[in-house]
Design a protein around this motif. Sequence first.
Motif, PDB file in Angstrom:
ATOM      1  N   MET A 161       9.351   2.766  -5.748  1.00 13.00           N
ATOM      2  CA  MET A 161       8.616   1.941  -4.786  1.00 13.00           C
ATOM      3  C   MET A 161       7.384   2.697  -4.314  1.00 13.00           C
ATOM      4  SD  MET A 161       9.826   0.470  -1.061  1.00 13.00           S
ATOM      5  CE  MET A 161      10.718  -0.944  -1.693  1.00 13.00           C
ATOM      6  N   VAL A 162       6.259   1.974  -4.212  1.00 10.97           N
ATOM      7  CA  VAL A 162       5.028   2.564  -3.688  1.00 10.97           C
ATOM      8  C   VAL A 162       4.640   1.800  -2.427  1.00 10.97           C
ATOM      9  CG1 VAL A 162       4.188   3.493  -5.856  1.00 10.97           C
ATOM     10  CG2 VAL A 162       3.701   1.131  -5.298  1.00 10.97           C
ATOM     11  N   VAL A 163       4.366   2.545  -1.361  1.00 12.96           N
ATOM     12  CA  VAL A 163       4.040   1.955  -0.059  1.00 12.96           C
ATOM     13  C   VAL A 163       2.761   2.603   0.448  1.00 12.96           C
ATOM     14  CG1 VAL A 163       4.824   1.562   2.300  1.00 12.96           C
ATOM     15  CG2 VAL A 163       6.484   1.577   0.442  1.00 12.96           C
ATOM     16  N   GLY A 164       1.837   1.762   0.906  1.00 15.49           N
ATOM     17  CA  GLY A 164       0.588   2.271   1.460  1.00 15.49           C
ATOM     18  C   GLY A 164      -0.415   1.159   1.639  1.00 15.49           C
ATOM     19  N   GLU A 165      -1.470   1.462   2.362  1.00 14.40           N
ATOM     20  CA  GLU A 165      -2.497   0.479   2.632  1.00 14.40           C
ATOM     21  C   GLU A 165      -3.237   0.097   1.362  1.00 14.40           C
ATOM     22  OE1 GLU A 165      -5.081   2.099   5.527  1.00 14.40           O
ATOM     23  OE2 GLU A 165      -3.507   2.463   7.015  1.00 14.40           O
ATOM     24  N   THR A 166      -3.840  -1.077   1.372  1.00 16.19           N
ATOM     25  CA  THR A 166      -4.675  -1.513   0.263  1.00 16.19           C
ATOM     26  C   THR A 166      -5.906  -0.620   0.149  1.00 16.19           C
ATOM     27  OG1 THR A 166      -3.949  -3.802   0.541  1.00 16.19           O
ATOM     28  CG2 THR A 166      -5.994  -3.442  -0.670  1.00 16.19           C
ATOM     29  N   GLY A 167      -6.231  -0.239  -1.082  1.00 17.52           N
ATOM     30  CA  GLY A 167      -7.406   0.580  -1.308  1.00 17.52           C
ATOM     31  C   GLY A 167      -7.128   2.061  -1.442  1.00 17.52           C
ATOM     32  N   MET A 226       6.441  -8.324  -1.740  1.00 18.95           N
ATOM     33  CA  MET A 226       7.136  -7.374  -2.594  1.00 18.95           C
ATOM     34  C   MET A 226       6.907  -7.801  -4.039  1.00 18.95           C
ATOM     35  SD  MET A 226       8.181  -5.602  -0.114  1.00 18.95           S
ATOM     36  CE  MET A 226       8.960  -4.354  -1.122  1.00 18.95           C
ATOM     37  N   GLU A 227       6.150  -7.001  -4.754  1.00 15.52           N
ATOM     38  CA  GLU A 227       5.803  -7.311  -6.136  1.00 15.52           C
ATOM     39  C   GLU A 227       6.561  -6.352  -7.054  1.00 15.52           C
ATOM     40  OE1 GLU A 227       1.842  -7.370  -9.020  1.00 15.52           O
ATOM     41  OE2 GLU A 227       1.637  -7.467  -6.836  1.00 15.52           O
ATOM     42  N   LYS A 228       7.405  -6.931  -7.893  1.00 13.92           N
ATOM     43  CA  LYS A 228       8.270  -6.112  -8.759  1.00 13.92           C
ATOM     44  C   LYS A 228       7.894  -6.323 -10.214  1.00 13.92           C
ATOM     45  CE  LYS A 228      12.601  -7.270  -9.281  1.00 13.92           C
ATOM     46  NZ  LYS A 228      14.051  -7.441  -9.037  1.00 13.92           N
ATOM     47  N   LYS A 229       7.758  -5.218 -10.943  1.00 10.10           N
ATOM     48  CA  LYS A 229       7.479  -5.266 -12.376  1.00 10.10           C
ATOM     49  C   LYS A 229       8.521  -4.416 -13.103  1.00 10.10           C
ATOM     50  CE  LYS A 229       2.532  -6.217 -12.244  1.00 10.10           C
ATOM     51  NZ  LYS A 229       2.648  -7.486 -12.971  1.00 10.10           N
ATOM     52  N   GLU A 230       9.090  -4.990 -14.140  1.00  9.20           N
ATOM     53  CA  GLU A 230      10.111  -4.302 -14.927  1.00  9.20           C
ATOM     54  C   GLU A 230       9.594  -4.099 -16.344  1.00  9.20           C
ATOM     55  OE1 GLU A 230      13.587  -6.669 -14.754  1.00  9.20           O
ATOM     56  OE2 GLU A 230      14.019  -6.217 -12.643  1.00  9.20           O
ATOM     57  N   LEU A 231       9.822  -2.926 -16.880  1.00 14.33           N
ATOM     58  CA  LEU A 231       9.428  -2.638 -18.246  1.00 14.33           C
ATOM     59  C   LEU A 231      10.382  -1.607 -18.839  1.00 14.33           C
ATOM     60  CD1 LEU A 231       6.491  -0.121 -18.211  1.00 14.33           C
ATOM     61  CD2 LEU A 231       7.272  -1.151 -16.108  1.00 14.33           C
ATOM     62  N   ILE A 235       9.024  -0.994 -11.050  1.00 10.58           N
ATOM     63  CA  ILE A 235       8.008  -0.597 -10.084  1.00 10.58           C
ATOM     64  C   ILE A 235       7.937  -1.663  -8.997  1.00 10.58           C
ATOM     65  CG2 ILE A 235       5.618   0.061  -9.717  1.00 10.58           C
ATOM     66  CD1 ILE A 235       7.061   1.942 -11.563  1.00 10.58           C
ATOM     67  N   VAL A 236       8.112  -1.271  -7.750  1.00  7.93           N
ATOM     68  CA  VAL A 236       8.047  -2.188  -6.615  1.00  7.93           C
ATOM     69  C   VAL A 236       6.824  -1.828  -5.789  1.00  7.93           C
ATOM     70  CG1 VAL A 236       9.246  -3.112  -4.601  1.00  7.93           C
ATOM     71  CG2 VAL A 236      10.559  -2.374  -6.599  1.00  7.93           C
ATOM     72  N   ASP A 237       5.853  -2.731  -5.775  1.00  9.64           N
ATOM     73  CA  ASP A 237       4.622  -2.519  -5.017  1.00  9.64           C
ATOM     74  C   ASP A 237       4.662  -3.365  -3.747  1.00  9.64           C
ATOM     75  OD1 ASP A 237       2.193  -1.621  -4.259  1.00  9.64           O
ATOM     76  OD2 ASP A 237       1.084  -2.359  -6.000  1.00  9.64           O
ATOM     77  N   THR A 238       3.857  -2.977  -2.768  1.00  9.70           N
ATOM     78  CA  THR A 238       3.860  -3.662  -1.462  1.00  9.70           C
ATOM     79  C   THR A 238       2.456  -4.081  -1.079  1.00  9.70           C
ATOM     80  OG1 THR A 238       3.681  -1.510  -0.365  1.00  9.70           O
ATOM     81  CG2 THR A 238       5.895  -2.424  -0.654  1.00  9.70           C
ATOM     82  N   PRO A 239       1.840  -5.020  -1.829  1.00  7.86           N
ATOM     83  CA  PRO A 239       0.493  -5.471  -1.446  1.00  7.86           C
ATOM     84  C   PRO A 239       0.501  -6.147  -0.086  1.00  7.86           C
ATOM     85  CG  PRO A 239       1.443  -6.896  -3.136  1.00  7.86           C
ATOM     86  CD  PRO A 239       2.358  -5.725  -3.005  1.00  7.86           C
TER      87      PRO A 239
END
Length: 373
Positions: free
Chosen positions: A41-47, A81-86, A99-103
């Motif tokens: 998981m990745v967490v942080g502000e946009t940019g 919560m944006e999840k991508k599996e590969l 990968i779990v992103d937090t836009p």
Amino acid sequence: RMKDNRPCLPGMEDDEYIGFASLPEQVHRKAMRKGFDFTLMVVGETGLGKSTLINSLFLMDLYKDRKVDNIEERIHKTVEMEKKELEIEERGVKLKLTIVDTPGFNDSINAEDSWQPVLDYVDGQFDAYYKAESGLNRKNIQDTRVHCCLYFISPYGHGLKQADVMVMRKLHHKVNLIPLIAKSDMLTRQECRRLKDRILEEIQRHRIDVYQFPECDSDEDEEFKQQDQELKSCLPFAVVGSNTVVEAGGKKVRGRMYPWGIVEVENPLHSDFTKLRRMLISTHMQDLKDMTCEVHYENYRAERLSGAQVTSHADRGKLKRDSAAPMEADLVTDRLLREKEEEIRRMAEVVAKMQAQLQSQNSPRVYGSVAQV
């Protein structure tokens, strides 16, 4: 005695042994056949370059179709919560990577509840695993628990923001938290060192538990011990990501080109990117999974079991109260019936006495030989 890692008994030939020395090979074959899974998981502000860093870590472009919101759209932006599996295969080893992103994290004006969707997602994966583990069919349990959380810290400030402290305190007991200084190429070496020291001091002051590297075994070689010590001294990792290839020193590298020079992503003198990738993928991925299973998930499981026990006691008490009410009603009814029966019996006795008196008054009296009515 041991010879070539095989047990030897008196009178035993060199070619004779029990055979359990092949157990690691059996485990290896089973693990290779089953494959591995890992959720990041990745967490942080946009940019701050979250998507760029993920693409640099795994050498692919996962977010080429993502639309970047403008300022007006980000005013009331909610966290998604944006999840991508590969599936990745390297030298016969298969890895199912999630990968779990937090836009939208911390993008809106009122960012007080930015942490809630992130926390709900982590708890939701724990809950799904708990239900699967408690079910009847436990052969093919999908492990979607978050094994590691990369928390991106802005390089523009002077340490942790209040929102960073709040979110990290919400997450540090539920997931392996690894702090990163994003876009560290914006800082000089002295500025980067001062920012690292400031962040570590604030992490300690606010009692935030970040991921702790395990101690090396005594039988590890000196090179591995030195690498482990370098990784520990790099926290928080100062990283740079890039999706472009530039030419530096006659060779093509991933990096960023500026008027004053080129920042190479994989150059250890420019950033901690290679150390982060080595720790995350090569040396400590299994330990991150073990910590998730043995510490964070066990804490969640203990809370669920204790909560279920309290609920069971409350339900049992409610059942007793609910069952006691009908019993009390039955006792009242029985008492009223007994009182009614007693009253009927007394009335019957009174009637019987009155009938007896009437009969005695109406019976003929006898005087001598003459009967008078």
